[in-house]
Scaffold this motif. Structure first.
Motif, PDB file in Angstrom:
ATOM      1  N   SER A 225      34.585 -38.293   3.402  1.00  0.00           N
ATOM      2  CA  SER A 225      34.938 -39.646   3.818  1.00  0.00           C
ATOM      3  C   SER A 225      35.976 -40.211   2.856  1.00  0.00           C
ATOM      4  O   SER A 225      36.253 -39.636   1.801  1.00  0.00           O
ATOM      5  CB  SER A 225      33.709 -40.558   3.833  1.00  0.00           C
ATOM      6  OG  SER A 225      33.360 -40.947   2.514  1.00  0.00           O
ATOM      7  N   VAL A 226      36.535 -41.364   3.223  1.00  0.00           N
ATOM      8  CA  VAL A 226      37.522 -42.003   2.352  1.00  0.00           C
ATOM      9  C   VAL A 226      36.882 -42.614   1.117  1.00  0.00           C
ATOM     10  O   VAL A 226      37.584 -43.040   0.198  1.00  0.00           O
ATOM     11  CB  VAL A 226      38.315 -43.094   3.126  1.00  0.00           C
ATOM     12  CG1 VAL A 226      39.173 -42.486   4.211  1.00  0.00           C
ATOM     13  CG2 VAL A 226      37.375 -44.156   3.681  1.00  0.00           C
ATOM     14  N   ASP A 227      35.554 -42.637   1.076  1.00  0.00           N
ATOM     15  CA  ASP A 227      34.855 -43.216  -0.075  1.00  0.00           C
ATOM     16  C   ASP A 227      34.238 -42.168  -0.996  1.00  0.00           C
ATOM     17  O   ASP A 227      33.535 -42.514  -1.952  1.00  0.00           O
ATOM     18  CB  ASP A 227      33.779 -44.186   0.415  1.00  0.00           C
ATOM     19  CG  ASP A 227      34.385 -45.395   1.114  1.00  0.00           C
ATOM     20  OD1 ASP A 227      35.293 -46.008   0.528  1.00  0.00           O
ATOM     21  OD2 ASP A 227      33.968 -45.699   2.245  1.00  0.00           O
ATOM     22  N   ALA A 228      34.522 -40.900  -0.711  1.00  0.00           N
ATOM     23  CA  ALA A 228      34.049 -39.825  -1.586  1.00  0.00           C
ATOM     24  C   ALA A 228      35.042 -39.635  -2.733  1.00  0.00           C
ATOM     25  O   ALA A 228      36.254 -39.642  -2.522  1.00  0.00           O
ATOM     26  CB  ALA A 228      33.909 -38.530  -0.803  1.00  0.00           C
ATOM     27  N   ALA A 376      40.598 -47.812   5.479  1.00  0.00           N
ATOM     28  CA  ALA A 376      41.139 -47.704   4.125  1.00  0.00           C
ATOM     29  C   ALA A 376      42.494 -48.379   3.985  1.00  0.00           C
ATOM     30  O   ALA A 376      42.810 -48.957   2.936  1.00  0.00           O
ATOM     31  CB  ALA A 376      41.242 -46.239   3.724  1.00  0.00           C
ATOM     32  N   LEU A 377      43.306 -48.309   5.036  1.00  0.00           N
ATOM     33  CA  LEU A 377      44.669 -48.836   4.963  1.00  0.00           C
ATOM     34  C   LEU A 377      44.732 -50.347   5.093  1.00  0.00           C
ATOM     35  O   LEU A 377      45.625 -50.990   4.534  1.00  0.00           O
ATOM     36  CB  LEU A 377      45.538 -48.205   6.060  1.00  0.00           C
ATOM     37  CG  LEU A 377      45.895 -46.731   5.893  1.00  0.00           C
ATOM     38  CD1 LEU A 377      46.574 -46.212   7.154  1.00  0.00           C
ATOM     39  CD2 LEU A 377      46.791 -46.529   4.680  1.00  0.00           C
ATOM     40  N   GLY A 378      43.816 -50.933   5.852  1.00  0.00           N
ATOM     41  CA  GLY A 378      43.941 -52.348   6.137  1.00  0.00           C
ATOM     42  C   GLY A 378      45.036 -52.590   7.159  1.00  0.00           C
ATOM     43  O   GLY A 378      45.416 -51.702   7.923  1.00  0.00           O
ATOM     44  N   ASP A 379      45.582 -53.797   7.167  1.00  0.00           N
ATOM     45  CA  ASP A 379      46.567 -54.176   8.177  1.00  0.00           C
ATOM     46  C   ASP A 379      47.995 -53.808   7.798  1.00  0.00           C
ATOM     47  O   ASP A 379      48.872 -53.743   8.656  1.00  0.00           O
ATOM     48  CB  ASP A 379      46.506 -55.685   8.430  1.00  0.00           C
ATOM     49  CG  ASP A 379      45.209 -56.105   9.085  1.00  0.00           C
ATOM     50  OD1 ASP A 379      44.616 -55.270   9.789  1.00  0.00           O
ATOM     51  OD2 ASP A 379      44.786 -57.257   8.885  1.00  0.00           O
ATOM     52  N   SER A 380      48.256 -53.598   6.508  1.00  0.00           N
ATOM     53  CA  SER A 380      49.641 -53.376   6.107  1.00  0.00           C
ATOM     54  C   SER A 380      49.693 -52.694   4.747  1.00  0.00           C
ATOM     55  O   SER A 380      48.811 -52.878   3.914  1.00  0.00           O
ATOM     56  CB  SER A 380      50.394 -54.715   6.033  1.00  0.00           C
ATOM     57  OG  SER A 380      51.731 -54.530   5.642  1.00  0.00           O
ATOM     58  N   PHE A 381      50.716 -51.872   4.543  1.00  0.00           N
ATOM     59  CA  PHE A 381      50.970 -51.317   3.219  1.00  0.00           C
ATOM     60  C   PHE A 381      52.447 -51.014   3.080  1.00  0.00           C
ATOM     61  O   PHE A 381      53.165 -50.862   4.074  1.00  0.00           O
ATOM     62  CB  PHE A 381      50.129 -50.061   2.951  1.00  0.00           C
ATOM     63  CG  PHE A 381      50.501 -48.859   3.776  1.00  0.00           C
ATOM     64  CD1 PHE A 381      51.395 -47.915   3.293  1.00  0.00           C
ATOM     65  CD2 PHE A 381      49.950 -48.666   5.035  1.00  0.00           C
ATOM     66  CE1 PHE A 381      51.740 -46.804   4.050  1.00  0.00           C
ATOM     67  CE2 PHE A 381      50.285 -47.561   5.799  1.00  0.00           C
ATOM     68  CZ  PHE A 381      51.178 -46.625   5.305  1.00  0.00           C
TER      69      PHE A 381
END
Length: 434
Positions: A225-228, A376-381
């Motif tokens: 997962s993205v939290d590992a 993980a990304l949210g709305d913008s990067f």
């Protein structure tokens, strides 16, 4: 309001090449301001309705290019028997990256060239452009060398396609001395207004491709997962090389994918690339749309490239950080965001309603992978790539009708212009939500 970007510096020192490369990281942004309810007129202006072309013209004049059901081109008598009509344009600079140009003296380009047979037969071309998104992107990019693309994340319809600096196609539509003078002026400029940067400019995307590497790690089971947590020292040394890839030690040492995406941890993605190998990354990149030399919208977009066989571990690590020979167009990076927003299915960009180039969405990664990446990304990067003098910002939004849209903004500048790129995406998002 969106949270501010938190860029992080990355030092990649290759003594053999005596080259120092610095990359800024990407950060998640989330949230949206509450908007007042739109009026019916607002909605008509903002969205591209399911307009149908008018019956073919019977007077011999060319068909028009339509935006939201309204013509942004026209025609008038030219006074020449061989070519009795001359093309005219409404808001020519605003829509130049969509229409292209048609000139009695200098030929044609863009939709006016590609669909010339239908247009000459008096048939209209109905585009997918949403006027408010187009205007917001164009106004936001004034004075910049850059581009913006907005895609409907579910259909691939291009809602905005802007390239700056732009040009007025009506300034050289004839064959008089004034047309020659205007043509020479636009061609003599070193900032290349005639280049459609949205489709035909490629550059290093930097840490914007971290999402692709993260997708490969999740798809192949390298991480659950993205939290590992990852196994990533603060400084990653490429095997058999003096090149180092570093991240902020406080956030990037053994970072999770979520943190690595937020803080642009070059060390994390270089290490993941070494674990996955070149073949896995190349196949993932292809699933995201890279290395497609037939990207027709129906206008042909330049190929975004991901090398399949890097020569050494250093090149592979550079590729995982969007450097070396990894190159992308703005439309490609909009596709990346659309894929994440569309549950892992890749859409094909399409500028013309009913176009023969329209392609159904294709599964690229699993729904669970896309959902993890989206969280993980949210709305913008955004990211700044100093070695390429390029700023990228990718964003997701929804229209007032709730349709998902993906935004990619690119700015070329010798100074860090990530803030300006982010402001353009925010401007587009606000225009689409009204």
């Amino acid at each position: 309001m969106p949270n501010p970007l938190h860029p992080s510096g990355v030092l990649l020192a290759a003594l053999a090449m005596l080259l120092t490369i610095s990359v800024s990281g990407c950060a998640a942004e989330s949230g949206a301001a509450t908007q007042a309810g739109p009026t019916a007129a607002d909605k008509a202006e903002r969205q591209a309705p399911d307009a149908k072309p008018r019956p073919p013209k019977q007077d011999g004049s060319p068909g028009d290019i339509l935006v939201a059901g309204r013509p942004v081109t026209g025609s008038e008598p030219s006074g020449f028997a061989r070519a009795p009509f001359k093309r005219t344009y409404t808001d020519g600079e605003l829509y130049a990256a969509v229409t292209g140009f048609r000139s009695l003296a200098f030929g044609a380009a863009g939709l006016d060239a590609l669909l010339a047979d239908d247009i000459k037969a008096g048939k209209d071309v109905v585009t997918t452009i949403a006027p408010a998104a187009q205007r917001a992107a164009y106004d936001g990019l004034r004075g910049q060398r850059g581009a913006a693309i907005v895609l409907d994340a579910q259909t691939g319809d291009i809602l905005a396609q802007v390239s700056t600096p732009s040009f007025d196609p009506g300034s050289f539509n004839g064959n008089l001395t004034a047309d020659q003078r205007a043509w020479d002026q636009v061609n003599d400029r070193d900032d290349a207004p005639l280049r459609n940067r949205a489709l035909r400019h490629v550059d290093n995307p930097g840490s914007a491709v971290h999402v692709l590497v993260a997708a490969a790690a999740l798809e192949k089971g390298l991480l659950p997962s993205v939290d590992a947590p990852t196994r990533s020292p603060a400084v990653y040394n490429a095997p058999n090389s003096t090149t180092q890839f570093s991240g902020d030690p406080a956030h990037c040492t053994d970072a999770t994918l979520r943190a690595a995406l937020q803080y642009g941890c070059a060390n994390v993605f270089a290490a993941i690339a070494a674990d996955l190998g070149a073949d896995t990354l190349a196949s993932t990149a292809q699933a995201f749309g890279f290395n497609d030399d037939m990207m027709d919208t129906p206008l042909r977009a330049f190929q975004s490239t991901w090398p399949k066989k890097p020569e050494n571990p250093t090149q592979l690590a550079l590729m995982a950080n969007g450097l070396f020979d990894v190159k992308a167009t703005p439309v490609q990076m909009a596709m990346v965001m659309a894929l994440v927003m569309n549950g892992g299915s890749r859409v094909h960009p399409n500028l013309v309603s009913g176009s023969k180039s329209a392609v159904p969405a294709q599964r690229a990664v699993a729904q669970r992978t896309a959902d993890q990446l989206r969280s993980a990304l949210g709305d913008s990067f955004g990211t700044w790539v100093p070695s390429a003098s390029a700023a990228w910002t990718m964003s997701t939004t929804r229209t007032s009708e709730g349709r998902p849209a993906a935004i990619a903004v690119y700015i070329s500048s010798p100074a860090d212009s990530t803030t300006q790129a982010r402001q353009v995406t925010e401007r587009i998002s606000a225009a689409m939500r009204k």
